[in-house]
Design a protein around this motif. Structure first.
Motif, PDB file in Angstrom:
ATOM      1  N   ALA A   2      -1.827  -0.151  15.165  1.00 31.91           N
ATOM      2  CA  ALA A   2      -1.873  -0.959  13.943  1.00 31.91           C
ATOM      3  C   ALA A   2      -3.142  -0.695  13.141  1.00 31.91           C
ATOM      4  CB  ALA A   2      -1.779  -2.432  14.303  1.00 31.91           C
ATOM      5  N   ILE A   3      -2.952  -0.606  11.817  1.00 28.31           N
ATOM      6  CA  ILE A   3      -4.068  -0.409  10.887  1.00 28.31           C
ATOM      7  C   ILE A   3      -4.202  -1.687  10.076  1.00 28.31           C
ATOM      8  CG2 ILE A   3      -4.875   0.873   8.872  1.00 28.31           C
ATOM      9  CD1 ILE A   3      -3.087   3.205   9.890  1.00 28.31           C
ATOM     10  N   PHE A   4      -5.425  -2.131   9.919  1.00 30.53           N
ATOM     11  CA  PHE A   4      -5.681  -3.355   9.177  1.00 30.53           C
ATOM     12  C   PHE A   4      -6.929  -3.157   8.332  1.00 30.53           C
ATOM     13  CE2 PHE A   4      -7.644  -7.699   9.211  1.00 30.53           C
ATOM     14  CZ  PHE A   4      -6.704  -8.307   8.399  1.00 30.53           C
ATOM     15  N   VAL A   5      -6.844  -3.461   7.043  1.00 34.95           N
ATOM     16  CA  VAL A   5      -7.990  -3.348   6.137  1.00 34.95           C
ATOM     17  C   VAL A   5      -8.252  -4.726   5.557  1.00 34.95           C
ATOM     18  CG1 VAL A   5      -8.960  -2.213   4.114  1.00 34.95           C
ATOM     19  CG2 VAL A   5      -7.275  -1.004   5.514  1.00 34.95           C
ATOM     20  N   ARG A   6      -9.518  -5.131   5.551  1.00 36.32           N
ATOM     21  CA  ARG A   6      -9.842  -6.429   4.967  1.00 36.32           C
ATOM     22  C   ARG A   6     -11.233  -6.414   4.350  1.00 36.32           C
ATOM     23  NH1 ARG A   6     -13.729  -8.560   7.923  1.00 36.32           N
ATOM     24  NH2 ARG A   6     -13.734  -8.447  10.177  1.00 36.32           N
ATOM     25  N   PRO A   7     -11.479  -7.352   3.406  1.00 37.15           N
ATOM     26  CA  PRO A   7     -12.839  -7.494   2.878  1.00 37.15           C
ATOM     27  C   PRO A   7     -13.785  -7.846   4.029  1.00 37.15           C
ATOM     28  CG  PRO A   7     -11.279  -8.655   1.483  1.00 37.15           C
ATOM     29  CD  PRO A   7     -10.532  -8.246   2.730  1.00 37.15           C
ATOM     30  N   ALA A   8     -15.004  -7.372   3.925  1.00 36.33           N
ATOM     31  CA  ALA A   8     -16.008  -7.615   4.968  1.00 36.33           C
ATOM     32  C   ALA A   8     -17.239  -8.257   4.343  1.00 36.33           C
ATOM     33  CB  ALA A   8     -16.393  -6.296   5.639  1.00 36.33           C
ATOM     34  N   ALA A  83      -6.408   6.321   2.592  1.00 35.61           N
ATOM     35  CA  ALA A  83      -5.474   5.861   1.564  1.00 35.61           C
ATOM     36  C   ALA A  83      -5.266   4.353   1.658  1.00 35.61           C
ATOM     37  CB  ALA A  83      -4.137   6.598   1.687  1.00 35.61           C
ATOM     38  N   GLU A  84      -5.184   3.830   2.872  1.00 33.80           N
ATOM     39  CA  GLU A  84      -5.025   2.382   3.059  1.00 33.80           C
ATOM     40  C   GLU A  84      -6.274   1.635   2.589  1.00 33.80           C
ATOM     41  OE1 GLU A  84      -2.326   0.526   4.047  1.00 33.80           O
ATOM     42  OE2 GLU A  84      -1.287   2.438   3.816  1.00 33.80           O
ATOM     43  N   LEU A  85      -7.431   2.190   2.872  1.00 31.63           N
ATOM     44  CA  LEU A  85      -8.686   1.590   2.419  1.00 31.63           C
ATOM     45  C   LEU A  85      -8.740   1.557   0.900  1.00 31.63           C
ATOM     46  CD1 LEU A  85     -11.590   0.536   2.741  1.00 31.63           C
ATOM     47  CD2 LEU A  85     -12.309   2.911   3.123  1.00 31.63           C
ATOM     48  N   LEU A  86      -8.426   2.677   0.274  1.00 29.35           N
ATOM     49  CA  LEU A  86      -8.451   2.759  -1.180  1.00 29.35           C
ATOM     50  C   LEU A  86      -7.466   1.771  -1.799  1.00 29.35           C
ATOM     51  CD1 LEU A  86      -9.866   4.263  -3.459  1.00 29.35           C
ATOM     52  CD2 LEU A  86      -8.047   5.969  -3.360  1.00 29.35           C
ATOM     53  N   LYS A  87      -6.287   1.647  -1.198  1.00 27.87           N
ATOM     54  CA  LYS A  87      -5.272   0.713  -1.684  1.00 27.87           C
ATOM     55  C   LYS A  87      -5.798  -0.729  -1.614  1.00 27.87           C
ATOM     56  CE  LYS A  87      -0.921  -0.828  -0.036  1.00 27.87           C
ATOM     57  NZ  LYS A  87       0.165  -0.600   0.872  1.00 27.87           N
ATOM     58  N   ALA A  88      -6.459  -1.080  -0.530  1.00 30.53           N
ATOM     59  CA  ALA A  88      -7.000  -2.438  -0.372  1.00 30.53           C
ATOM     60  C   ALA A  88      -8.088  -2.723  -1.402  1.00 30.53           C
ATOM     61  CB  ALA A  88      -7.542  -2.627   1.045  1.00 30.53           C
ATOM     62  N   ILE A  89      -8.943  -1.755  -1.662  1.00 31.71           N
ATOM     63  CA  ILE A  89     -10.006  -1.935  -2.662  1.00 31.71           C
ATOM     64  C   ILE A  89      -9.384  -2.069  -4.049  1.00 31.71           C
ATOM     65  CG2 ILE A  89     -12.023  -0.891  -3.756  1.00 31.71           C
ATOM     66  CD1 ILE A  89     -12.643   0.453  -1.040  1.00 31.71           C
ATOM     67  N   GLU A  91      -6.357  -3.163  -4.821  1.00 33.10           N
ATOM     68  CA  GLU A  91      -5.694  -4.470  -4.937  1.00 33.10           C
ATOM     69  C   GLU A  91      -6.725  -5.581  -5.127  1.00 33.10           C
ATOM     70  OE1 GLU A  91      -3.187  -4.689  -1.471  1.00 33.10           O
ATOM     71  OE2 GLU A  91      -1.737  -3.267  -2.337  1.00 33.10           O
ATOM     72  N   TYR A  92      -7.822  -5.508  -4.409  1.00 35.66           N
ATOM     73  CA  TYR A  92      -8.889  -6.499  -4.557  1.00 35.66           C
ATOM     74  C   TYR A  92      -9.437  -6.467  -5.991  1.00 35.66           C
ATOM     75  CZ  TYR A  92     -13.343  -8.890  -4.016  1.00 35.66           C
ATOM     76  OH  TYR A  92     -14.412  -9.744  -4.185  1.00 35.66           O
ATOM     77  N   ALA A  93      -9.682  -5.273  -6.510  1.00 36.00           N
ATOM     78  CA  ALA A  93     -10.217  -5.136  -7.870  1.00 36.00           C
ATOM     79  C   ALA A  93      -9.253  -5.728  -8.893  1.00 36.00           C
ATOM     80  CB  ALA A  93     -10.494  -3.658  -8.188  1.00 36.00           C
ATOM     81  N   GLN A  94      -7.963  -5.493  -8.707  1.00 34.36           N
ATOM     82  CA  GLN A  94      -6.962  -6.074  -9.617  1.00 34.36           C
ATOM     83  C   GLN A  94      -7.005  -7.601  -9.549  1.00 34.36           C
ATOM     84  OE1 GLN A  94      -3.325  -3.926  -8.360  1.00 34.36           O
ATOM     85  NE2 GLN A  94      -3.142  -3.349 -10.505  1.00 34.36           N
ATOM     86  N   GLN A  95      -7.059  -8.153  -8.348  1.00 31.13           N
ATOM     87  CA  GLN A  95      -7.092  -9.607  -8.173  1.00 31.13           C
ATOM     88  C   GLN A  95      -8.339 -10.219  -8.804  1.00 31.13           C
ATOM     89  OE1 GLN A  95      -6.854  -9.973  -3.932  1.00 31.13           O
ATOM     90  NE2 GLN A  95      -4.687  -9.454  -3.855  1.00 31.13           N
ATOM     91  N   GLN A  96      -9.431  -9.466  -8.813  1.00 33.04           N
ATOM     92  CA  GLN A  96     -10.687  -9.964  -9.369  1.00 33.04           C
ATOM     93  C   GLN A  96     -10.783  -9.762 -10.877  1.00 33.04           C
ATOM     94  OE1 GLN A  96     -12.945 -11.751  -7.487  1.00 33.04           O
ATOM     95  NE2 GLN A  96     -11.263 -11.575  -6.023  1.00 33.04           N
ATOM     96  N   GLY A  97      -9.770  -9.125 -11.471  1.00 31.09           N
ATOM     97  CA  GLY A  97      -9.724  -8.975 -12.917  1.00 31.09           C
ATOM     98  C   GLY A  97     -10.445  -7.760 -13.485  1.00 31.09           C
ATOM     99  N   TYR A  98     -10.772  -6.793 -12.645  1.00 31.69           N
ATOM    100  CA  TYR A  98     -11.384  -5.559 -13.164  1.00 31.69           C
ATOM    101  C   TYR A  98     -10.360  -4.838 -14.035  1.00 31.69           C
ATOM    102  CZ  TYR A  98     -15.341  -5.874  -9.922  1.00 31.69           C
ATOM    103  OH  TYR A  98     -16.469  -6.277  -9.253  1.00 31.69           O
TER     104      TYR A  98
END
Length: 140
Positions: A2-8, A83-89, A91-98
């Protein structure tokens, strides 16, 4: 596995973040330690990639919208973790309104970022003795 990416959190997880970046950038790529660690650490949003419960990758997003310090442990490269890391970053940027994110890609990784939708901008330049190119992606 399992691969899991999260904010740290830099304050509580800096040892894991530093260990990965030390191995990849300072030891493997010979980036001087004084260039690797900068004044953006505390104000950036960091991310960790986990595989089988172990931290194996990291990256960050600065307040200016710059993705950087993306590193995947050498033992687990080629499995799509970057690729999973980049996708998580992303998505985070989109959620934060960048509205736009950018990065300074090592020239040898330009194809990886192009596949993820980034476009090269400007000329090749050197950071820490390594050729880089600025790449941007608009978010909407």
């Amino acid at each position: 596995m399992a691969i899991f990416v999260r904010p740290a959190d830099w304050q509580t997880e800096r040892d894991s973040i530093r260990a990965i970046r030390q191995a990849v950038f300072v030891e493997e790529q010979k980036v001087p330690a004084d260039l690797e660690w900068d004044n953006q650490e505390e104000s950036s949003q960091h991310f960790l990639v986990f595989q089988g419960g172990a931290a194996v990758g990291t990256g960050r997003l600065t307040q200016a919208g710059k993705i950087g310090r993306m590193a995947i442990d050498k033992k687990v490269r080629g499995q799509g973790l970057g690729a999973e890391l980049l996708k998580a970053i992303f998505e985070y940027a989109q959620q934060q309104g960048y509205r736009q994110i950018f990065l300074h890609a090592q020239q040898q990784a330009q194809g990886f970022y192009s596949k993820a939708g980034f476009s090269a901008e400007g000329k090749v330049f050197f950071e820490a003795g390594i050729p880089h190119i600025k790449m941007v992606q608009n978010l909407s």
